[in-house]
Design a protein around this motif. Sequence first.
Motif, PDB file in Angstrom:
ATOM      1  N   ASP A 157      86.330 166.913  16.659  1.00 52.10           N
ATOM      2  CA  ASP A 157      86.989 166.351  17.587  1.00 52.10           C
ATOM      3  C   ASP A 157      87.745 165.152  17.157  1.00 52.10           C
ATOM      4  OD1 ASP A 157      88.684 166.079  19.916  1.00 52.10           O
ATOM      5  OD2 ASP A 157      86.638 165.444  21.061  1.00 52.10           O
ATOM      6  N   LEU A 158      89.034 165.263  16.164  1.00 53.61           N
ATOM      7  CA  LEU A 158      89.458 164.105  15.843  1.00 53.61           C
ATOM      8  C   LEU A 158      90.055 163.216  16.833  1.00 53.61           C
ATOM      9  CD1 LEU A 158      90.900 165.974  12.559  1.00 53.61           C
ATOM     10  CD2 LEU A 158      88.724 164.933  13.003  1.00 53.61           C
ATOM     11  N   ASN A 159      90.555 163.666  17.752  1.00 51.98           N
ATOM     12  CA  ASN A 159      91.390 162.515  18.761  1.00 51.98           C
ATOM     13  C   ASN A 159      90.524 162.317  20.029  1.00 51.98           C
ATOM     14  OD1 ASN A 159      91.294 164.704  20.135  1.00 51.98           O
ATOM     15  ND2 ASN A 159      93.602 164.763  20.602  1.00 51.98           N
ATOM     16  N   LYS A 160      89.217 162.852  19.881  1.00 49.13           N
ATOM     17  CA  LYS A 160      87.964 162.303  20.628  1.00 49.13           C
ATOM     18  C   LYS A 160      88.474 162.857  22.131  1.00 49.13           C
ATOM     19  CE  LYS A 160      86.187 160.911  16.955  1.00 49.13           C
ATOM     20  NZ  LYS A 160      85.336 161.999  16.089  1.00 49.13           N
ATOM     21  N   ASP A 161      89.109 163.821  22.369  1.00 50.06           N
ATOM     22  CA  ASP A 161      89.651 164.241  23.761  1.00 50.06           C
ATOM     23  C   ASP A 161      88.716 165.167  24.674  1.00 50.06           C
ATOM     24  OD1 ASP A 161      90.352 166.416  22.339  1.00 50.06           O
ATOM     25  OD2 ASP A 161      92.280 166.515  23.228  1.00 50.06           O
ATOM     26  N   GLY A 162      87.568 165.578  23.891  1.00 48.87           N
ATOM     27  CA  GLY A 162      86.390 166.562  24.308  1.00 48.87           C
ATOM     28  C   GLY A 162      86.834 167.986  24.100  1.00 48.87           C
ATOM     29  N   CYS A 163      87.563 168.437  23.076  1.00 48.43           N
ATOM     30  CA  CYS A 163      87.929 169.663  22.805  1.00 48.43           C
ATOM     31  C   CYS A 163      88.679 169.579  21.248  1.00 48.43           C
ATOM     32  CB  CYS A 163      88.825 170.472  23.584  1.00 48.43           C
ATOM     33  SG  CYS A 163      90.431 169.701  23.713  1.00 48.43           S
ATOM     34  N   ILE A 164      88.366 170.736  20.747  1.00 53.05           N
ATOM     35  CA  ILE A 164      88.634 170.900  19.382  1.00 53.05           C
ATOM     36  C   ILE A 164      89.929 171.902  19.191  1.00 53.05           C
ATOM     37  CG2 ILE A 164      88.078 171.861  16.963  1.00 53.05           C
ATOM     38  CD1 ILE A 164      85.239 171.125  17.673  1.00 53.05           C
ATOM     39  N   THR A 165      91.046 171.414  18.873  1.00 51.65           N
ATOM     40  CA  THR A 165      92.110 172.384  18.663  1.00 51.65           C
ATOM     41  C   THR A 165      92.165 173.046  17.212  1.00 51.65           C
ATOM     42  OG1 THR A 165      93.813 170.450  17.810  1.00 51.65           O
ATOM     43  CG2 THR A 165      93.401 170.699  20.289  1.00 51.65           C
ATOM     44  N   LYS A 166      93.109 173.913  17.166  1.00 53.56           N
ATOM     45  CA  LYS A 166      93.376 174.481  15.901  1.00 53.56           C
ATOM     46  C   LYS A 166      94.073 173.708  14.628  1.00 53.56           C
ATOM     47  CE  LYS A 166      93.711 179.407  17.054  1.00 53.56           C
ATOM     48  NZ  LYS A 166      94.573 180.638  17.006  1.00 53.56           N
ATOM     49  N   PHE A 201      87.799 180.185  15.711  1.00 56.41           N
ATOM     50  CA  PHE A 201      88.083 180.079  17.073  1.00 56.41           C
ATOM     51  C   PHE A 201      88.029 181.682  17.749  1.00 56.41           C
ATOM     52  CE2 PHE A 201      90.266 176.337  16.295  1.00 56.41           C
ATOM     53  CZ  PHE A 201      90.437 175.867  17.715  1.00 56.41           C
ATOM     54  N   GLN A 202      87.979 182.500  16.773  1.00 59.82           N
ATOM     55  CA  GLN A 202      87.420 183.902  17.456  1.00 59.82           C
ATOM     56  C   GLN A 202      86.166 183.851  17.864  1.00 59.82           C
ATOM     57  OE1 GLN A 202      88.530 186.992  14.432  1.00 59.82           O
ATOM     58  NE2 GLN A 202      90.532 186.685  14.369  1.00 59.82           N
ATOM     59  N   LYS A 203      85.230 183.370  17.230  1.00 59.41           N
ATOM     60  CA  LYS A 203      83.837 183.036  17.489  1.00 59.41           C
ATOM     61  C   LYS A 203      83.606 182.018  18.559  1.00 59.41           C
ATOM     62  CE  LYS A 203      79.530 182.701  15.181  1.00 59.41           C
ATOM     63  NZ  LYS A 203      78.621 182.494  13.999  1.00 59.41           N
ATOM     64  N   MET A 204      84.297 181.176  18.721  1.00 60.76           N
ATOM     65  CA  MET A 204      83.953 179.977  19.607  1.00 60.76           C
ATOM     66  C   MET A 204      84.643 179.800  20.708  1.00 60.76           C
ATOM     67  SD  MET A 204      82.116 176.905  17.326  1.00 60.76           S
ATOM     68  CE  MET A 204      80.746 177.630  16.319  1.00 60.76           C
ATOM     69  N   ASP A 205      85.809 180.134  20.911  1.00 60.18           N
ATOM     70  CA  ASP A 205      86.832 179.991  21.930  1.00 60.18           C
ATOM     71  C   ASP A 205      86.749 181.131  22.940  1.00 60.18           C
ATOM     72  OD1 ASP A 205      88.851 179.220  23.803  1.00 60.18           O
ATOM     73  OD2 ASP A 205      90.398 180.073  22.219  1.00 60.18           O
ATOM     74  N   ARG A 206      85.450 180.930  23.952  1.00 60.00           N
ATOM     75  CA  ARG A 206      85.093 181.903  24.568  1.00 60.00           C
ATOM     76  C   ARG A 206      86.063 182.429  25.498  1.00 60.00           C
ATOM     77  NH1 ARG A 206      79.613 183.553  23.955  1.00 60.00           N
ATOM     78  NH2 ARG A 206      79.084 182.546  21.701  1.00 60.00           N
ATOM     79  N   ASN A 207      86.917 181.436  25.986  1.00 66.14           N
ATOM     80  CA  ASN A 207      87.954 181.885  27.332  1.00 66.14           C
ATOM     81  C   ASN A 207      89.029 181.991  26.707  1.00 66.14           C
ATOM     82  OD1 ASN A 207      88.325 179.281  26.850  1.00 66.14           O
ATOM     83  ND2 ASN A 207      88.043 178.624  28.739  1.00 66.14           N
ATOM     84  N   ASN A 208      89.389 181.976  25.474  1.00 69.41           N
ATOM     85  CA  ASN A 208      90.813 182.187  24.495  1.00 69.41           C
ATOM     86  C   ASN A 208      91.990 181.292  25.321  1.00 69.41           C
ATOM     87  OD1 ASN A 208      89.922 184.411  23.032  1.00 69.41           O
ATOM     88  ND2 ASN A 208      89.654 185.537  24.726  1.00 69.41           N
ATOM     89  N   ASP A 209      91.456 179.991  25.480  1.00 68.23           N
ATOM     90  CA  ASP A 209      92.449 178.967  25.822  1.00 68.23           C
ATOM     91  C   ASP A 209      93.120 178.207  24.842  1.00 68.23           C
ATOM     92  OD1 ASP A 209      90.361 177.480  25.260  1.00 68.23           O
ATOM     93  OD2 ASP A 209      90.520 176.437  27.203  1.00 68.23           O
ATOM     94  N   GLY A 210      92.517 178.596  23.576  1.00 64.57           N
ATOM     95  CA  GLY A 210      93.172 177.781  22.519  1.00 64.57           C
ATOM     96  C   GLY A 210      92.419 176.539  22.011  1.00 64.57           C
ATOM     97  N   VAL A 211      91.487 176.281  22.736  1.00 63.72           N
ATOM     98  CA  VAL A 211      90.612 175.193  22.288  1.00 63.72           C
ATOM     99  C   VAL A 211      89.094 175.498  22.463  1.00 63.72           C
ATOM    100  CG1 VAL A 211      92.479 173.118  22.923  1.00 63.72           C
ATOM    101  CG2 VAL A 211      90.648 174.104  24.567  1.00 63.72           C
ATOM    102  N   VAL A 212      88.476 174.746  21.658  1.00 58.54           N
ATOM    103  CA  VAL A 212      87.092 174.881  21.748  1.00 58.54           C
ATOM    104  C   VAL A 212      86.296 173.755  22.482  1.00 58.54           C
ATOM    105  CG1 VAL A 212      84.698 175.231  20.546  1.00 58.54           C
ATOM    106  CG2 VAL A 212      86.858 176.406  19.857  1.00 58.54           C
ATOM    107  N   THR A 213      85.538 173.715  23.752  1.00 61.12           N
ATOM    108  CA  THR A 213      84.929 172.428  24.492  1.00 61.12           C
ATOM    109  C   THR A 213      83.458 172.416  23.650  1.00 61.12           C
ATOM    110  OG1 THR A 213      84.092 174.404  25.957  1.00 61.12           O
ATOM    111  CG2 THR A 213      86.169 173.390  26.393  1.00 61.12           C
ATOM    112  N   ILE A 214      82.913 171.374  24.187  1.00 60.22           N
ATOM    113  CA  ILE A 214      81.702 171.191  23.699  1.00 60.22           C
ATOM    114  C   ILE A 214      80.742 172.207  24.248  1.00 60.22           C
ATOM    115  CG2 ILE A 214      81.415 169.583  25.589  1.00 60.22           C
ATOM    116  CD1 ILE A 214      79.503 169.234  22.017  1.00 60.22           C
ATOM    117  N   ASP A 215      80.843 172.693  25.440  1.00 65.57           N
ATOM    118  CA  ASP A 215      80.143 173.787  25.768  1.00 65.57           C
ATOM    119  C   ASP A 215      80.162 175.021  24.893  1.00 65.57           C
ATOM    120  OD1 ASP A 215      78.945 172.046  27.706  1.00 65.57           O
ATOM    121  OD2 ASP A 215      80.321 172.818  29.284  1.00 65.57           O
ATOM    122  N   GLU A 216      81.434 175.165  24.645  1.00 62.77           N
ATOM    123  CA  GLU A 216      81.522 176.580  23.782  1.00 62.77           C
ATOM    124  C   GLU A 216      80.848 176.416  22.552  1.00 62.77           C
ATOM    125  OE1 GLU A 216      85.678 178.420  25.520  1.00 62.77           O
ATOM    126  OE2 GLU A 216      85.870 176.519  24.421  1.00 62.77           O
TER     127      GLU A 216
END
Length: 238
Positions: A157-166, A201-216
Motif C-alpha cells: 500500500d504505497l500511499n498508505k490509504d488502506g487499499c492496494i490499487t493496480k 486482483f482476480q484472487k484477492m479483489d473479492r468484491n471486484n471494486d478495483g482495489v484490495v483492502t486489508i481484510d481481502e
Amino acid sequence: MQLMFFREVWEMEGLQTVGILLVVCSSLKLMHFLGLIDFSSRDSVEDDFELSTVCHRPEGLDKLQEQTKFNKKELQVLYRGFKNECPSGVVNEETFKTIYSTFFPQGDSGAYAHFLFEAFDTNKNGSVSFEDFVFGLSIILRGTINDRLNWAFNLYDLNKDGCITKEEMMDIMKSIYDMMGKYTYPCMQDEAPREHVESFFQKMDRNNDGVVTIDEFIESCQKDENIMQSMQLFDNVI
C-alpha cells in the motif's frame, strides 16, 4: 541458485508467494550484512553503555525487549551488528539501496529497496533507526500470521490509504522484476508483471471494486497454503 529459486516460485506459485519470500529473505540478507547471525558472550553492561555513544541513541534494551519479541541477548547481537555497520545509529535510503545492490547485482534493486525502506521507516523521517529496524524484524520473524500479513500489506500500500490499487501493485511488480534481472537466463517475459498483477486482483479483489483492502488481503492469504508456508520458513532464524 537464489535467482533460479525465485523464478521457479514465480512461475509455479505466483506473485503473492514471491512477494512474501522476498520480504523475508531480503530482511535476512540485511541481517547477514550487518553481522547478526553469530551470537557472542560480551557483557550486557558494555552493550548498554554503547547505546549512549552513537549520534542516534535508541531506547534501552529492557524497553525494547518489552516492545518486541526478542530477548535481551538477541537485542544485544542485533544492536552490535547494526552499530558496527551504521555508526551514526541510523540508515538513510541511499545506504539502504547500496546494501541491496550488493544482494541483487544481476538487476536493479533501487525501486524495491525504496519500497522496503519506506516500510521500515515508520516515522517517515527519511532514516531507519535501530528501533525501526528491530520493530520491523520482530514482526517479520516473530509476529503472528496476521502481524506479518499486515506488514506485507503496508509494504504494498504505497500511499498508505488502506487499499492496494493496480497501479501500486504494478509498481511493486516492476521493482521485483527489475531486481531479479531482465537479462538473465531463463529470461522473464516483459508482460509478466502485468499478468501477475491481474492474477493478484482476480484472487484477492473479492468484491471486484478495483482495489484490495486489508481484510481481502488477509483473508485471501490465509486461504493460500503456499503463502502460509512461506511465512513460516524463518520462524527460528534467530
